[in-house]
Write an enzyme that holds these catalytic residues in place. Structure first.
Site, PDB file in Angstrom:
ATOM      1  N   THR A 185       0.868  -1.178   0.000  1.00  0.00           N
ATOM      2  CA  THR A 185       0.000   0.000   0.000  1.00  0.00           C
ATOM      3  C   THR A 185       0.907   1.230   0.000  1.00  0.00           C
ATOM      4  O   THR A 185       2.071   1.143   0.389  1.00  0.00           O
ATOM      5  CB  THR A 185      -0.887   0.037   1.249  1.00  0.00           C
ATOM      6  OG1 THR A 185      -0.031   0.049   2.389  1.00  0.00           O
ATOM      7  CG2 THR A 185      -1.789  -1.185   1.322  1.00  0.00           C
ATOM      8  N   GLU A 330      -5.820  -3.758  -1.209  1.00  0.00           N
ATOM      9  CA  GLU A 330      -6.140  -4.920  -0.355  1.00  0.00           C
ATOM     10  C   GLU A 330      -7.233  -5.810  -0.947  1.00  0.00           C
ATOM     11  O   GLU A 330      -7.503  -6.889  -0.444  1.00  0.00           O
ATOM     12  CB  GLU A 330      -6.612  -4.428   1.028  1.00  0.00           C
ATOM     13  CG  GLU A 330      -5.491  -3.925   1.926  1.00  0.00           C
ATOM     14  CD  GLU A 330      -5.254  -2.424   1.800  1.00  0.00           C
ATOM     15  OE1 GLU A 330      -5.571  -1.839   0.739  1.00  0.00           O
ATOM     16  OE2 GLU A 330      -4.746  -1.834   2.767  1.00  0.00           O
ATOM     17  N   LYS A 438     -14.653  17.509  10.353  1.00  0.00           N
ATOM     18  CA  LYS A 438     -15.534  17.426  11.523  1.00  0.00           C
ATOM     19  C   LYS A 438     -15.828  18.831  12.018  1.00  0.00           C
ATOM     20  O   LYS A 438     -14.970  19.481  12.577  1.00  0.00           O
ATOM     21  CB  LYS A 438     -14.863  16.580  12.602  1.00  0.00           C
ATOM     22  CG  LYS A 438     -14.778  15.129  12.166  1.00  0.00           C
ATOM     23  CD  LYS A 438     -13.624  14.397  12.802  1.00  0.00           C
ATOM     24  CE  LYS A 438     -13.277  13.165  11.991  1.00  0.00           C
ATOM     25  NZ  LYS A 438     -12.126  13.341  11.088  1.00  0.00           N
ATOM     26  N   TRP A 443     -20.370  15.882  10.358  1.00  0.00           N
ATOM     27  CA  TRP A 443     -19.384  15.590   9.326  1.00  0.00           C
ATOM     28  C   TRP A 443     -19.695  16.311   8.022  1.00  0.00           C
ATOM     29  O   TRP A 443     -20.850  16.376   7.603  1.00  0.00           O
ATOM     30  CB  TRP A 443     -19.378  14.079   9.033  1.00  0.00           C
ATOM     31  CG  TRP A 443     -18.689  13.285  10.081  1.00  0.00           C
ATOM     32  CD1 TRP A 443     -18.053  13.754  11.190  1.00  0.00           C
ATOM     33  CD2 TRP A 443     -18.575  11.863  10.108  1.00  0.00           C
ATOM     34  NE1 TRP A 443     -17.536  12.710  11.915  1.00  0.00           N
ATOM     35  CE2 TRP A 443     -17.835  11.538  11.273  1.00  0.00           C
ATOM     36  CE3 TRP A 443     -18.991  10.835   9.269  1.00  0.00           C
ATOM     37  CZ2 TRP A 443     -17.530  10.231  11.617  1.00  0.00           C
ATOM     38  CZ3 TRP A 443     -18.682   9.529   9.612  1.00  0.00           C
ATOM     39  CH2 TRP A 443     -17.963   9.229  10.773  1.00  0.00           C
TER      40      TRP A 443
HETATM   41  P1  ADP Z   1      -3.986   4.565  -1.728  1.00  0.00           P
HETATM   42  O1  ADP Z   1      -4.447   4.422  -0.294  1.00  0.00           O
HETATM   43  O2  ADP Z   1      -2.580   4.871  -1.879  1.00  0.00           O
HETATM   44  O3  ADP Z   1      -4.863   5.502  -2.530  1.00  0.00           O
HETATM   45  P2  ADP Z   1      -5.397   2.382  -2.895  1.00  0.00           P
HETATM   46  O4  ADP Z   1      -5.413   2.508  -4.345  1.00  0.00           O
HETATM   47  O5  ADP Z   1      -5.439   1.030  -2.348  1.00  0.00           O
HETATM   48  O6  ADP Z   1      -4.141   3.109  -2.366  1.00  0.00           O
HETATM   49  O7  ADP Z   1      -6.564   3.258  -2.353  1.00  0.00           O
HETATM   50  C1  ADP Z   1      -7.810   2.783  -2.002  1.00  0.00           C
HETATM   51  C2  ADP Z   1      -8.633   3.950  -1.541  1.00  0.00           C
HETATM   52  O8  ADP Z   1      -8.855   4.869  -2.614  1.00  0.00           O
HETATM   53  C3  ADP Z   1     -10.014   3.572  -1.096  1.00  0.00           C
HETATM   54  O9  ADP Z   1     -10.020   3.102   0.224  1.00  0.00           O
HETATM   55  C4  ADP Z   1     -10.758   4.891  -1.242  1.00  0.00           C
HETATM   56  O10 ADP Z   1     -10.539   5.752  -0.143  1.00  0.00           O
HETATM   57  C5  ADP Z   1     -10.099   5.506  -2.448  1.00  0.00           C
HETATM   58  N1  ADP Z   1     -10.927   5.296  -3.643  1.00  0.00           N
HETATM   59  C6  ADP Z   1     -10.767   4.376  -4.603  1.00  0.00           C
HETATM   60  N2  ADP Z   1     -11.703   4.514  -5.561  1.00  0.00           N
HETATM   61  C7  ADP Z   1     -12.487   5.535  -5.194  1.00  0.00           C
HETATM   62  C8  ADP Z   1     -13.659   6.175  -5.755  1.00  0.00           C
HETATM   63  N3  ADP Z   1     -14.182   5.797  -6.905  1.00  0.00           N
HETATM   64  N4  ADP Z   1     -14.206   7.194  -5.065  1.00  0.00           N
HETATM   65  C9  ADP Z   1     -13.691   7.607  -3.891  1.00  0.00           C
HETATM   66  N5  ADP Z   1     -12.601   7.066  -3.316  1.00  0.00           N
HETATM   67  C10 ADP Z   1     -12.011   6.040  -3.963  1.00  0.00           C
END
Ligand code: ADP
Length: 539
Positions: A185, A330, A438, A443
């Site tokens: 990650t 993940e 917040k 929120w």
């Molecule tokens: P990083 O944490 O570096 O961005 P990841 O690609 O695993 O790595 O990120 C996953 C996160 O990206 C999700 O938990 C979410 O917060 C965000 N995410 C992914 N796709 C979307 C989407 N379509 N809209 C909003 N948030 C998104």
């Protein structure tokens, strides 16, 4: 009573074997790092993967060894995916946009024995290789003529390495739970954590990705994954295209609007996938040069929220179906995808966009729930929102060296996202837990505010962060990158938002900036913005 079916393990090698046997001539097209376009078929890719597997075996690589890559999307990276996982080793993709210290951390944590790098990343690996304890050599993914000068000791040329090796390799049969690939990650907080995919999960995820309501892959489609192979296996696309014989087009190192547009049109791409920042560049290029998309049918926008204005632009201005998607490293990574029923397609534009702005429904293989702080399940009514938790056969159960993680408390994986789910199963992300503002015990969703702000014609990109406030705890600050040639006016932007949000949601201030810091995965880095503006005084 046990069923009487063959015990055939689900292995990554079976994907490329199938592609070669059934779709041998189907093309894989790459814009090479060296420059020219390269094309060959799945059968060629299979032969060269086998050559590479033989070559790696001759270097002493054994089952279970971790083999790193720091590379763009090209055919050589594709060959490495299948050679390494196919022989029972673990393909460890690394994101070159991370800091060298993080690359070194990952090399050491994974104990990579060899690492494949594109020419572009030789200077990066030069900075860290000598401190990577388990590393025996660096393989540059190019031919002899293009080998760079380097101070590195055991520097190997990819084409030299495979040259002379047999293009036939007996892919071993082993337990499908064997690890196939590894991706850390991004580590925006703390050290990166290693997500260790298995052969079984990768094959099951490919089946899911290929389904009509997800990416709808088949040999009559042509896909251009802009999502990098160094991030969550390019959303599993390279495996799923091999499974389905989909024509695969890979962009190499050039992700600018013009280069992407050229490939989309020249290669008659029907389907493409990437994060919003890439599509901002493509839209800007097409508008500036009066270009149309002649072949593209569908686009997946995911990784960050797809702004409503972007969905509208692709659907209305360019005639391309948008599929909003959500996922995580993940989760292999596809977690939800937004496709519409025919009845929803026929809705008036704004109502349709309301649905399309949601992140979508989980495909088979992903179960979802939302819970309150105490872990109680909340209703799926499209109104209640809470912590989003997921489970399924291609979702991680722990991290490498950290098998027991906090995120896996009750058999579910806590995504750290806050979401609602409606009665038809469409999930909508409210925000990342750490990005929510917040204010006075309530929120405010930064995603919603950003989305609305990006509807203003002067706003190309928006980011909303919370600024500490003595009375309200936090108040929203709206940061914007202007559309080229426009000079946004703060009052004008606030008036535009006024009738679209509750009064207490209105940002306390608007700041125009030239650009946003973009993280390793192409997303706006809110952590860095919060740092930059931590002493900002609201009016
Ligand atoms: P990083 O944490 O570096 O961005 P990841 O690609 O695993 O790595 O990120 C996953 C996160 O990206 C999700 O938990 C979410 O917060 C965000 N995410 C992914 N796709 C979307 C989407 N379509 N809209 C909003 N948030 C998104």
């Amino acid at each position: 009573m046990r069923g009487l079916m063959m015990d055939t393990p689900l292995l990554v090698s079976s994907l490329i074997r199938h592609a070669a046997a059934v779709y041998g001539d189907q093309e894989i097209v790459s814009r090479t790092v060296e420059g020219p376009i390269h094309r060959y078929g799945y059968a060629d890719a299979h032969h060269r993967s086998q050559q590479l597997a033989n070559a790696l075996a001759s270097l002493g690589v054994e089952a279970g060894d971790r083999i790193g890559t720091i590379a763009w999307n090209t055919y050589r990276h594709f060959e490495i995916y299948f050679a390494v996982s196919g022989m029972g080793a673990v393909c460890h993709t690394m994101n070159p946009r991370l800091h060298p210290s993080q690359i070194l951390y990952m090399l050491n944590h994974a104990e990579d024995r060899y690492v494949f790098v594109d020419q572009t990343f030789v200077p990066l690996i030069e900075q860290v290789a000598s401190q990577a304890a388990a590393l025996k050599g660096v393989i540059v993914m190019t031919d002899r003529a293009s080998m760079p000068d380097s101070t590195l000791e055991n520097l190997i040329c990819y084409e030299d390495l495979i040259d002379g090796h047999s293009d036939s390799f007996e892919w071993p049969e082993f337990d499908e739970w064997t690890a196939s690939s590894l991706c850390y990650t991004s580590g925006t907080t703390g050290n990166p954590k290693g997500v260790l995919y298995s052969n079984r999960a990768t094959v099951l995820h490919s089946l899911t990705v290929a389904m009509p309501s997800v990416l709808n892959l088949s040999d009559s489609e042509c896909i251009l994954p802009i999502v990098p192979m160094f991030h969550a296996n390019a959303w599993g696309i390279p495996y799923a295209t091999a499974m389905t014989g989909t024509k695969l087009v890979m962009p190499g190192a050039r992700l600018d609007g013009e280069a992407v547009y050229e490939l989309l049109n020249d290669e008659r791409v029907t389907f493409t996938a990437g994060v919003p920042t890439v599509w901002i560049m493509l839209l800007a290029y097409m508008r500036e040069h009066g270009k149309k998309l002649n072949h593209l049918d569908r686009i997946v926008i995911g990784g960050s929220a797809a702004p409503r204005s972007m969905i509208r632009a692709f659907e209305e201005e360019f005639g391309v179906e948008v599929r909003h998607g959500w996922g995580m490293t993940e989760m292999s990574p596809v977690g939800a995808i937004n496709t519409l029923s025919p009845a929803m397609r026929a809705l008036p534009e704004e109502e349709r966009l309301d649905i399309q702005s949601k992140q979508g429904r989980p495909p088979f293989g992903v179960e979802m729930k939302i819970t309150d702080d105490a872990g109680n399940a909340l209703p799926h009514d499209g109104v209640a929102y809470g912590e989003l938790k997921v489970k399924g056969p291609f979702i991680c159960s722990g991290y490498l060296g950290l098998e027991e993680s906090e995120a896996h408390a009750d058999g579910w994986f806590d995504t750290n996202d806050v979401a609602s789910i409606d009665g038809q199963g469409y999930m909508q992300i409210v925000d990342r837990k750490k990005d929510i503002i917040k204010s006075g015990g309530e929120w405010i969703s930064s995603i919603d505010l950003e989305d609305l702000a990006m509807g203003h014609p002067d706003v190309m990109q928006a980011a909303v962060i919370g600024i500490a406030h003595p009375k309200w705890d936090e108040r929203p600050l709206l940061l914007i990158v202007p559309t080229s040639g426009r000079t946004p006016n703060k009052q004008d932007i606030l008036s535009y938002l006024e009738d679209k949000v509750a009064k207490w949601w209105l940002p306390d201030d608007v700041v125009v900036v030239e650009s946003f810091p973009i993280g390793g995965t192409g997303k706006v880095l809110k952590t860095e913005l919060r740092e930059q503006f931590k002493n900002y005084e609201l009016p």
